[in-house]
Scaffold this active site. Structure first.
Site, short mmCIF file in Angstrom:
data_model
loop_
_atom_site.label_atom_id
_atom_site.label_comp_id
_atom_site.label_asym_id
_atom_site.label_seq_id
_atom_site.Cartn_x
_atom_site.Cartn_y
_atom_site.Cartn_z
N THR B 94 0.82 -1.21 0.00
CA THR B 94 0.00 0.00 0.00
C THR B 94 0.85 1.26 0.00
O THR B 94 0.46 2.27 -0.56
CB THR B 94 -0.92 0.02 1.22
OG1 THR B 94 -0.14 -0.24 2.36
CG2 THR B 94 -1.99 -1.02 1.09
N ASP B 387 -1.65 -8.23 6.63
CA ASP B 387 -0.94 -8.00 5.36
C ASP B 387 -0.29 -9.28 4.89
O ASP B 387 -0.43 -9.68 3.73
CB ASP B 387 0.15 -6.93 5.54
CG ASP B 387 -0.44 -5.54 5.50
OD1 ASP B 387 -1.68 -5.44 5.46
OD2 ASP B 387 0.33 -4.57 5.51
#
Lengths: 535, 527
Positions: B94, B387
């Site tokens: 991200t 994640d």
């Protein structure tokens, strides 16, 4: 200010609270209006054509839209000026009627206004200009009719349609995968088209978007996509040969609409009521089962018990499906929407070859695909894209492409794009102008010049020398007497729009010219603007 | 008389150069904001919410940081958006996606000032992005066939992902956990089956993966604390007062005895229900709704373990893992599927009692119990682990992997540079700029680690001149090294998503030549 005098010479007031109003009269009013119209057109001018730029619009709530669709930009711009609003309306009506060319129509109107201003300076009366424009627009439309060509295609050979849609998409941000999107649009339109009657009901094409994935993942689903999942997590995720009961009644105890009270005063009543309730649920599920449904789609919610019963009886169900989707499902599957359990019959069930649930990405997002429907007239275009803005813009682009394909099916006359149609019209109008005696001649010539401004803007946006390019193309058209030469925006190396496959629908182009002329006439006829002055 | 005002009072309009400037600056500001969190030695940010309590979050997850920002600049919002999508879609990268988009725009700005049209830049970027993707595709490693190697690939990816997070101290421990958890999923990307339970106390190292299922609930009083070979009925039914659902029904009586009778009938009804439930031959009953004292007592009498008020998710998961169906009616016990597990027991984690279901029928689910010093640490640990899990579950499906540590960027940059040399016309400037933007990522990683980025990147570039080189930046030792040897791997899917969405976002912002800001909607005056 408007002051009038009575027979004794005393002034009296015509407008209420007239000292709080501002008023523009005569030539000033026209000039002011023209300036406002031009200002709007100027904003859109740079968005025209395949190399046009986008506008970023921040809405009143801080949401961001990025678009180069004329209608969208104007709609979101939230203009305050009256004349500017007229221009917004203009673009919107082009959008409703044709669906494409929304930028072009505004640029055209702006150019007409600009020319009108020049004529006003010469002292020509606005009404004469308006009349001249009217005559000229008629000439142009007739000329377009003459040069229009028939566009041949059929269901099996839809390649030409794809080419046209690609022209439309090439000016949008999605032009990276215009080929696949154009194919999707054409297939969608052909799927719902009624070729006998030459009619397309665009309501049957649903455009859904979901953030995530790539633009390339956009797909056409011959069926319906519902943003819902099965009511019970353990129901089967895939049903083949589904018989669908479409219900608008909840799986809940009945709620009579009249006010009533059921009084419980004895143990027996309590017991019977309880029994009845259970029976009620049982019956509801049984009825669905009896008619042979293998999937229940319901507009309302389910009671927990009912939900379990459904699950238990192996009857998958979807709840809280919106009214519009329900109707689409009904159309697609050939089922009837049933408002009461008592009215369920096997004939009212919809049929679909495959219903499946599909999950996306890492977040728990699920969609329900209803495919291979009995009546395959309803299709869904499912758009994926990097972010919400991208999807919104893709939706608008697809809408444009769909409209173009629809227009071609309705009427397969075409004219060539890239400014070619405008240039040939300009030549025709210019030639026609000489035949008219009187002041209108000037207005007609002005119209011809205004027509030139579209190819000029195209050339400008493509980074070409506008005047040089335009005059070159114009002379070429005259010399060879062929109306197919336009501006080579993509730097392909040829001016022949037939070779480049750049064309637009005849009705779209005619509509553009007519609408723009109408609005300009309206603006020219205003000679008095009374508005509340601010503070 | 010119009318220059066609908008409402507070609306503003920025045109041409000014508009472009505004969006460049906004986008770059956002990119610079998260830039310092990139890489294994990236720093964290403290976010204080404006809501009540001013709760504090400490994180270095790009998506989390950007989500919490209140941004006014429209171009910056585009970047926030792509980072959010990246998070949803692949879960990691991200920060990288925002930094890359920012760098692309920074390069584009230079080109625009040297009078290259934005459309030309876009055309160049597109060619470059395609070429970069090709370059990556050529160099991917796919070990799908070899299970052992594949597992070690996954381990390495997990460690690479985790090493930039708070868990880096115990990355091996957590990587092992994450890989185990993902392998249990058997290819599905449904991360719901992995439950993460956060319990403050202990240290991060005490976190563990549990193969069973842990429910954060208490066992009713007087009921067995341990059941072997449990038959579980998972239910969603009212066990407080089972109301009559028919609308408008109410009790109206005229004497006390009748009240008592009806009360008795209600009790009888509940007793019936419990009897029916017990008729399923179960020894454990889990309900989503409350269980009142009376039925609880009945269950206790029958020696059945009753667990009340397990939330929606808990119930669904439990249904999933034990293979039982979620029941709401109990009239035909023979056809209700019961859940099974080998052992249910109450366990203690820290000071809390939890219910542990082990030996469940479906091997997919598992629970990860995170321990840590404070809530902030736990929250961040959960984000990091999430994640890693996302990346791993995506990699299981798309097993192509790449080396990490700036290696993919250098490979792409090299190919893109080649392309620039071959391309005629102004586009080649844009393609060159693309390669510069790619190199900015290893530069930032090195910078964040306090290394001499110019030196390292130059070395790296030289190394990459050789065909088939595996060199990347090893931040730990602070030198250029062989990434394959160090075991630094990244998932191809993540890198590809970063590349494509960053290009897309940059393109979108570049195409804008005018920004129109509408007048903000007037709020009702509540002051």
């Amino acid at each position: 200010m408007a002051l009038a005098f009575d027979e004794f010479g005393r002034p009296f007031i015509i407008l209420r609270e007239q000292d709080q109003k501002t008023r523009l009269r005569g030539i000033d009013a026209q000039k002011a209006n023209i300036a406002a119209g031009k200002a709007v057109a100027r904003i859109l001018r740079s968005s025209l054509g395949p190399k046009g730029m986008d506008k970023m619009l921040q809405g009143p709530d801080g949401d961001v839209t990025i678009s180069n669709d004329g209608a969208t930009i104007l709609e979101q711009m939230d203009v305050d000026n009256q004349i500017a609003k007229l221009m917004v309306e203009l673009s919107r009506s082009q959008d409703y009627e044709i669906g494409d060319g929304t930028t072009g129509v505004v640029v055209m109107a702006g150019a007409l206004l600009e020319q009108a201003e020049r004529q006003l300076d010469r002292g020509i009366h606005p009404i004469r200009i308006a009349e001249g424009y009217e005559t000229a627009s008629r000439v142009a439309v007739e000329h377009l009719e003459r040069i229009a060509q028939k566009f041949e295609f059929d269901v099996n050979n839809y390649e030409p349609l794809v080419q046209t849609c690609m022209t439309t998409l090439s000016s949008k941000i999605v032009n990276r995968c215009k080929r696949s999107l154009a194919e999707i649009a054409v297939k969608a339109v052909l799927a719902v088209a009624d070729l006998e009657r030459r009619d397309v009901n665009l309501d049957l094409i649903k455009v859904e978007g979901k953030v995530g994935g790539k633009l390339e993942d956009t797909e056409l689903i011959y069926g319906i996509l519902v943003d819902k999942d099965m009511s019970h997590p353990q129901m089967p995720k895939q049903i083949e040969d589904a018989h669908i009961a479409i219900l608008t009644c909840p799986f809940e105890p009945p709620k009579p609409k009249t006010k009533h009270k059921v009084d419980i005063d004895t143990v027996e009543k309590f017991e019977t009521l309880r029994k009845q309730e259970q029976q009620y649920f049982d019956e509801m599920v049984q009825k669905c089962k009896d008619v042979g449904a293998t999937l229940v789609i319901c507009q309302w919610g389910f009671d927990d018990e009912a939900n379990h019963l459904l699950m238990h009886r192996n009857l998958p169900a979807v709840r809280w499906v919106g009214g519009v989707e329900l109707e689409l499902i009904a159309i697609a599957t050939g089922g009837r929407i049933v408002p009461r359990f008592q009215e369920l019959t096997p004939e009212k069930l919809g049929k679909a070859g495959m219903v499946r649930e599909k999950s996306f990405g890492t977040t728990k997002e699920r969609m329900l695909y209803i495919e291979h429907c009995a009546n395959s007239k309803a299709v869904t275009i499912f758009i994926r894209g990097g972010n919400k803005m991208m999807i919104e813009e893709t939706k608008r682009s697809i809408h444009d492409a769909l409209c173009v394909a629809r227009n071609l099916i309705r009427n397969n006359s075409i004219v060539y794009g890239g400014g070619a149609a405008e240039i040939t019209c300009s030549l025709a109008v210019d030639a026609a102008g000489d035949k008219y005696p009187g002041v209108e001649q000037y207005a007609i010539r002005a119209f011809a010049e205004a027509l030139d401004s579209v190819p000029m803007a195209l050339a400008e946006n493509s980074g070409l020398q506008p005047i040089e390019t335009l005059s070159a193309v114009k002379s070429q058209q005259i010399k060879e007497n062929i109306p197919f030469y336009g501006i080579d925006c993509n730097d392909v190396g040829t001016n022949d729009m037939r070779e480049q496959n750049v064309f637009e629908t005849l009705i779209g182009k005619q509509q553009q010219i007519l609408l723009a002329t109408q609005v300009v006439k309206m603006i020219l006829k205003i000679d008095d603007v009374i508005s509340n002055s601010e503070y | 008389m010119p009318i220059d005002k066609i908008f409402k009072d507070d609306a503003s309009e920025e045109k041409g150069e000014r508009a472009r400037m505004a969006s460049f600056i906004g986008a770059m500001a956002v990119a610079d904001l998260v830039k310092s969190t990139l890489g294994p030695k990236g720093m964290d940010k403290i976010l204080q919410s404006t809501g009540r309590g001013h709760s504090v979050t400490v994180t270095n997850d790009g998506a989390t940081i950007l989500k919490s920002l209140h941004i006014d600049n429209p171009a910056a919002k585009v970047l926030v958006d792509i980072s959010k999508v990246q998070d949803d879609e692949v879960g990691d990268g991200t920060t990288s996606v925002v930094v890359l988009a920012g760098e692309l725009l920074r390069e584009a700005e230079k080109l625009v000032t040297s009078k290259i049209h934005p459309m030309t830049i876009i055309a160049g970027y597109r060619m470059a992005a395609e070429c970069a993707r090709e370059a990556l595709l050529k160099r991917v490693i796919d070990n799908k066939e070899n299970a052992e190697k594949f597992r070690s690939d996954l381990m390495k990816i997990a460690m690479t992902t985790l090493c930039s997070k708070i868990l880096s101290q115990d990355k091996e421990h957590f990587a092992e956990m994450a890989v185990d958890a993902v392998f249990r999923l058997k290819g599905s990307t449904n991360l719901e089956a992995i439950q993460i339970i956060k319990k403050p106390g202990g240290s991060l190292r005490d976190s563990f993966l549990d193969e069973g299922f842990i429910l954060d609930k208490k066992i009713g009083i007087g009921q067995p604390k341990r059941i072997e070979n449990a038959k579980i009925l998972v239910a969603n039914t009212a066990m407080d007062t089972d109301k009559v659902k028919i609308y408008g029904a109410r009790v109206r009586v005229d004497s006390m005895t009748k009240v008592a009778e009806i009360e008795g009938a209600e009790k009888e009804k509940m007793k019936d229900k419990v009897k029916k439930i017990l008729g399923h031959g179960i020894n454990c009953f889990v309900n989503r709704q409350l269980i009142y004292n009376f039925p609880e007592e009945l269950f206790a009498d029958a020696g059945v373990l009753a667990i009340e008020h397990a939330d929606f998710e808990g119930i669904e998961r439990l249904g999933l893992v034990t293979g039982g169906e979620i029941a709401s009616t109990f009239d035909n016990p023979e056809s209700v599927k019961l859940g099974h597990c080998k052992l249910i027991e109450e366990i203690m984690i820290g000071e809390d009692k939890l219910i542990h279901f082990s030996g469940v029928a479906m091997g997919q689910a598992c629970s990860i119990v995170l321990r840590g010093a404070s809530h902030h640490v736990l929250d961040e640990a959960e984000r990091s682990l999430h994640d890693a899990l996302c990346v791993l579950s995506q990699t299981v499906n798309d097993s192509r992997v790449l080396l990490g540590g700036g290696w993919p960027e250098m490979v792409m940059a090299k190919e893109v540079d080649e392309l620039a040399r071959k391309t005629a016309g102004k586009k080649s400037h844009a393609i060159e700029a693309f390669s510069r933007a790619l190199v900015a990522i290893p530069t930032t990683i090195a910078d964040n680690a306090g290394l001499d980025s110019a030196e390292l990147v130059a070395q790296l570039r030289a190394e990459h001149h050789n065909e088939g080189c595996n060199a990347g930046i090893d931040v730990i030792s602070g030198a250029v090294g062989d990434m394959e040897e160090r075991g630094i791997y990244e998932a191809f899917k993540v890198k590809q998503a970063v590349l494509l969405s960053a290009t897309e976002a940059a393109e979108m912002i570049l195409r804008v030549d005018e920004i129109i800001t509408c007048a903000p909607r007037r709020r009702e005056d509540r002051m």
